[in-house]
Design a protein around this motif. Structure first.
Motif, PDB file in Angstrom:
ATOM      1  N   TYR A 155      24.700  -6.535 -20.195  1.00 32.26           N
ATOM      2  CA  TYR A 155      23.272  -6.636 -19.874  1.00 32.26           C
ATOM      3  C   TYR A 155      23.059  -6.769 -18.369  1.00 32.26           C
ATOM      4  O   TYR A 155      22.164  -6.137 -17.795  1.00 32.26           O
ATOM      5  N   PHE A 156      23.879  -7.582 -17.704  1.00 31.88           N
ATOM      6  CA  PHE A 156      23.774  -7.694 -16.250  1.00 31.88           C
ATOM      7  C   PHE A 156      24.127  -6.370 -15.570  1.00 31.88           C
ATOM      8  O   PHE A 156      23.546  -6.015 -14.537  1.00 31.88           O
ATOM      9  N   ALA A 157      25.094  -5.652 -16.135  1.00 32.46           N
ATOM     10  CA  ALA A 157      25.499  -4.373 -15.539  1.00 32.46           C
ATOM     11  C   ALA A 157      24.349  -3.373 -15.512  1.00 32.46           C
ATOM     12  O   ALA A 157      24.284  -2.512 -14.634  1.00 32.46           O
ATOM     13  N   ALA A 158      23.424  -3.488 -16.477  1.00 26.22           N
ATOM     14  CA  ALA A 158      22.267  -2.590 -16.493  1.00 26.22           C
ATOM     15  C   ALA A 158      21.378  -2.785 -15.264  1.00 26.22           C
ATOM     16  O   ALA A 158      20.587  -1.899 -14.921  1.00 26.22           O
ATOM     17  N   TYR A 159      21.523  -3.920 -14.600  1.00 22.82           N
ATOM     18  CA  TYR A 159      20.696  -4.226 -13.430  1.00 22.82           C
ATOM     19  C   TYR A 159      21.448  -4.039 -12.114  1.00 22.82           C
ATOM     20  O   TYR A 159      20.962  -4.457 -11.058  1.00 22.82           O
ATOM     21  N   ILE A 160      22.606  -3.417 -12.146  1.00 29.15           N
ATOM     22  CA  ILE A 160      23.374  -3.223 -10.907  1.00 29.15           C
ATOM     23  C   ILE A 160      22.565  -2.493  -9.833  1.00 29.15           C
ATOM     24  O   ILE A 160      22.557  -2.906  -8.668  1.00 29.15           O
ATOM     25  N   PRO A 161      21.847  -1.410 -10.169  1.00 23.89           N
ATOM     26  CA  PRO A 161      21.033  -0.767  -9.124  1.00 23.89           C
ATOM     27  C   PRO A 161      20.009  -1.723  -8.515  1.00 23.89           C
ATOM     28  O   PRO A 161      19.755  -1.676  -7.312  1.00 23.89           O
ATOM     29  N   SER A 162      19.430  -2.591  -9.349  1.00 24.32           N
ATOM     30  CA  SER A 162      18.459  -3.554  -8.839  1.00 24.32           C
ATOM     31  C   SER A 162      19.132  -4.597  -7.952  1.00 24.32           C
ATOM     32  O   SER A 162      18.596  -4.987  -6.910  1.00 24.32           O
ATOM     33  N   PHE A 163      20.319  -5.060  -8.358  1.00 23.16           N
ATOM     34  CA  PHE A 163      21.042  -6.036  -7.543  1.00 23.16           C
ATOM     35  C   PHE A 163      21.430  -5.446  -6.181  1.00 23.16           C
ATOM     36  O   PHE A 163      21.531  -6.165  -5.185  1.00 23.16           O
ATOM     37  N   MET A 164      21.646  -4.131  -6.143  1.00 26.05           N
ATOM     38  CA  MET A 164      22.019  -3.462  -4.894  1.00 26.05           C
ATOM     39  C   MET A 164      20.808  -3.028  -4.076  1.00 26.05           C
ATOM     40  O   MET A 164      20.956  -2.456  -2.995  1.00 26.05           O
ATOM     41  N   GLY A 165      19.614  -3.277  -4.599  1.00 29.79           N
ATOM     42  CA  GLY A 165      18.411  -2.886  -3.876  1.00 29.79           C
ATOM     43  C   GLY A 165      18.125  -1.408  -3.931  1.00 29.79           C
ATOM     44  O   GLY A 165      17.388  -0.866  -3.093  1.00 29.79           O
ATOM     45  N   LEU A 166      18.685  -0.718  -4.931  1.00 31.69           N
ATOM     46  CA  LEU A 166      18.496   0.729  -5.035  1.00 31.69           C
ATOM     47  C   LEU A 166      17.269   1.100  -5.839  1.00 31.69           C
ATOM     48  O   LEU A 166      16.877   2.255  -5.870  1.00 31.69           O
ATOM     49  N   SER A 167      16.688   0.156  -6.541  1.00 32.40           N
ATOM     50  CA  SER A 167      15.485   0.444  -7.315  1.00 32.40           C
ATOM     51  C   SER A 167      14.573  -0.766  -7.245  1.00 32.40           C
ATOM     52  O   SER A 167      15.015  -1.903  -7.207  1.00 32.40           O
ATOM     53  N   GLY A 190      26.161  -5.365 -26.939  1.00 24.38           N
ATOM     54  CA  GLY A 190      25.593  -5.482 -25.605  1.00 24.38           C
ATOM     55  C   GLY A 190      24.842  -4.227 -25.200  1.00 24.38           C
ATOM     56  O   GLY A 190      23.738  -4.290 -24.648  1.00 24.38           O
ATOM     57  N   LEU A 191      25.419  -3.071 -25.483  1.00 23.46           N
ATOM     58  CA  LEU A 191      24.755  -1.802 -25.186  1.00 23.46           C
ATOM     59  C   LEU A 191      23.509  -1.619 -26.043  1.00 23.46           C
ATOM     60  O   LEU A 191      22.502  -1.056 -25.598  1.00 23.46           O
ATOM     61  N   LEU A 192      23.572  -2.109 -27.282  1.00 21.94           N
ATOM     62  CA  LEU A 192      22.413  -2.025 -28.177  1.00 21.94           C
ATOM     63  C   LEU A 192      21.237  -2.830 -27.632  1.00 21.94           C
ATOM     64  O   LEU A 192      20.104  -2.333 -27.554  1.00 21.94           O
ATOM     65  N   VAL A 193      21.497  -4.073 -27.240  1.00 25.20           N
ATOM     66  CA  VAL A 193      20.419  -4.927 -26.731  1.00 25.20           C
ATOM     67  C   VAL A 193      19.924  -4.420 -25.377  1.00 25.20           C
ATOM     68  O   VAL A 193      18.731  -4.500 -25.066  1.00 25.20           O
ATOM     69  N   ALA A 194      20.837  -3.895 -24.561  1.00 22.33           N
ATOM     70  CA  ALA A 194      20.430  -3.352 -23.271  1.00 22.33           C
ATOM     71  C   ALA A 194      19.583  -2.093 -23.429  1.00 22.33           C
ATOM     72  O   ALA A 194      18.787  -1.761 -22.543  1.00 22.33           O
ATOM     73  N   SER A 195      19.743  -1.393 -24.552  1.00 24.17           N
ATOM     74  CA  SER A 195      18.937  -0.193 -24.793  1.00 24.17           C
ATOM     75  C   SER A 195      17.511  -0.552 -25.159  1.00 24.17           C
ATOM     76  O   SER A 195      16.557   0.082 -24.707  1.00 24.17           O
TER      77      SER A 195
END
Length: 502
Positions: free
Chosen positions: A291-303, A227-232
């Motif tokens: 993979y979803f965890a990589a988007y946590i800032p986006s889900f929170m509206g931080l980026s 998962g970390l590999l594909v997220a990279s």
């Protein structure tokens, strides 16, 4: 900074993998040392691109999957043979319905693609909980099942004990020992559910009282790593192909490991060791979580996009971003002076130029250059070592060797069909594999020579050490064009061995 950290960790991770494959501290250090002396590894660690992380997690994925493969050689489980299919079918249907319900209630406004992905995600999670927690509770009083590396299975139900050997013989608790020989393998099966394997390299005994390695732990770590590999970076998905080939190949031995109409021991791992439903649900749930965890800032509206008011992303936004990214790469076909073809990479052709600074003129002209150039003595030796390790893998049924070659091919050959332009650094993930294959070649040469006598061993030691020294000298020689050191133009050009390197 973190690129340098992960590049250093990659050397350590390769050592750990090599220790498992070679079972030698010396040749594990040999492989790790080769990676530390590679020019591309040195350069990529010092620039802000994801390749270093891809390489680290690629090695970690190979390592954790290999540990999972080996740990799955022995499997213990309890279940009711009469109700197993029914219980798991009910669990699968219930998990799918729960996944559908959670998605419908929590994410009613997502698009169809996002809804389908969310249903699969939650269903996999619920099924994993059911399979690992609920079903074992329901099967606490069921029969005890055990299986061993050659495909032998043992079922104990109360006082009844039955052993089905890998060559198709059914033994009861009171049966006499049964012996089976194939090539260099001698297996002795006993009615108490134990088996003794003996080969020229040594022996091993398996029984129902032993404590096997925790395969579930290594399955989770493998799923986390991939998962970390594909997220990279996206092309890390090629590691999925290796896992699928191995898992399905080992599992399918139950159908095709026969010779002249009779069964024989499985040679690529325990065909009953992999629980396919658990493997699939774990890989899907864990890798999607990462993979979803990589988007946590986006889900929170931080980026968000620059010059736009930030807003929380939805899952539909993330799915749309994947499609847009695919479209971008699908049509990234314009030329580039340092683009290269997949077949050029093992030949060490077309290294990308990252930096150039020219000074002076005429006889006093200078140049400071940074090429992402793999150590040619490492890559060119791989033209011999990788195929040779493949031959050894097939001849000796060596799982570690087979995994190395499969990974090498899966991380390289799919680029044949890639429509986008590509660069030599896309081959970076295979540099550690080549280093390890080179170490295996050196180890086997040394072992072969040692069997011939002291004179041959001394010659092999000299050859193995000389190759490593040559790699080190090559790294020092090319260092100026790896690190942007200002050189007279003639000195720079002397290090450009081929016109393609310009």
């Amino acid at each position: 900074f973190l690129g340098v950290v992960f590049a250093a960790l990659s050397v350590w991770m390769l050592y750990a993998l090599a220790k498992r494959v070679t079972r030698s501290t010396l040749f594990s250090a040999y492989a790790a040392g080769l990676l530390a002396l590679d020019g591309m590894h040195f350069v990529q660690a010092r620039i802000a691109t994801p390749e270093t992380y891809v390489v680290f997690f690629s090695i970690a994925t190979v390592y954790t999957f290999y540990r999972f493969w080996i740990a799955s050689q022995v499997r213990f489980e309890r279940y009711n043979p009469q109700r197993r299919t029914l219980v798991r079918t009910i669990g699968g249907i219930a998990s799918a319905l729960l996944g559908l319900a959670v998605t419908a209630v929590r994410f009613p406004h997502e698009n169809r693609g996002a809804l389908a992905i969310l249903v699969v995600y939650f269903a996999a999670g619920f099924y994993l909980l059911y399979r690992l927690i609920v079903e074992p509770m329901l099967s606490r009083d069921g029969a005890a099942f055990a299986s061993y590396p050659d495909g032998t299975s043992v079922i104990a139900n109360g006082t009844d004990l039955a052993t089905l050997t890998s060559d198709g013989v059914l033994l009861a608790a009171t049966s006499k020992p049964h012996t089976f020989e194939l090539d260099e393998l001698r297996a002795t099966y006993r009615g108490d559910g134990s088996v003794q394997y003996d080969t020229l390299a040594g022996g091993a005994r398996y029984d129902r009282a032993m404590k096997p390695e925790n395969a579930l732990l290594w399955l989770f770590l493998f799923s986390l790593s991939i998962g970390l590999l594909v997220a990279s970076k996206w092309y890390g998905v090629m590691a999925y192909g290796v896992a699928v080939l191995v898992v399905l190949g080992v599992w399918s031995q139950r159908f095709w490991h026969s010779r002249r109409g009779s069964k024989r021991p499985a040679v690529w791992g325990n065909p009953l060791g992999f629980r396919l439903d658990v493997v699939l649900s774990t890989v899907v749930f864990v890798t999607m979580s990462v993979y979803f965890a990589a988007y946590i800032p986006s889900f929170m509206g931080l980026s968000d996009q620059p010059n736009q008011a930030p807003r929380p992303y939805t899952v539909s936004d993330v799915v749309t971003m994947q499609y847009n990214a695919y479209e971008y790469h699908e049509h990234l076909t314009q030329g580039h002076p340092y683009a290269s073809k997949w077949w050029q990479w093992p030949l060490d052709m077309k290294p990308p130029l990252y930096y150039a600074k020219y000074g002076g003129s005429g006889k006093t002209s200078t140049a400071g250059m940074i090429y992402s150039l793999p150590n040619p003595f490492i890559v060119w030796m791989g033209l011999l070592s990788v195929p040779w390790v493949g031959v050894l893998a097939f001849r000796e049924r060596n799982k570690g060797y087979a995994l190395l070659v499969l990974t090498y091919l899966a991380q390289w050959l799919p680029w044949m069909a890639s429509p986008r332009i590509a660069f030599l650094y896309h081959f970076y993930v295979n540099i550690p594999i080549i280093c390890l294959c080179n170490a295996v070649l050196a180890q086997r040469l040394w072992q072969w020579a040692s069997a011939k006598g002291d004179g041959a061993r001394r010659m092999a030691t000299f050859a193995v050490a000389s190759y490593f020294v040559a790699v080190a000298i090559a790294f020092v020689y090319f260092y100026p064009i790896l690190a942007g050191v200002t050189l007279p133009t003639d000195a720079w050009l002397n290090r450009i061995w081929f016109h393609a390197w310009l």
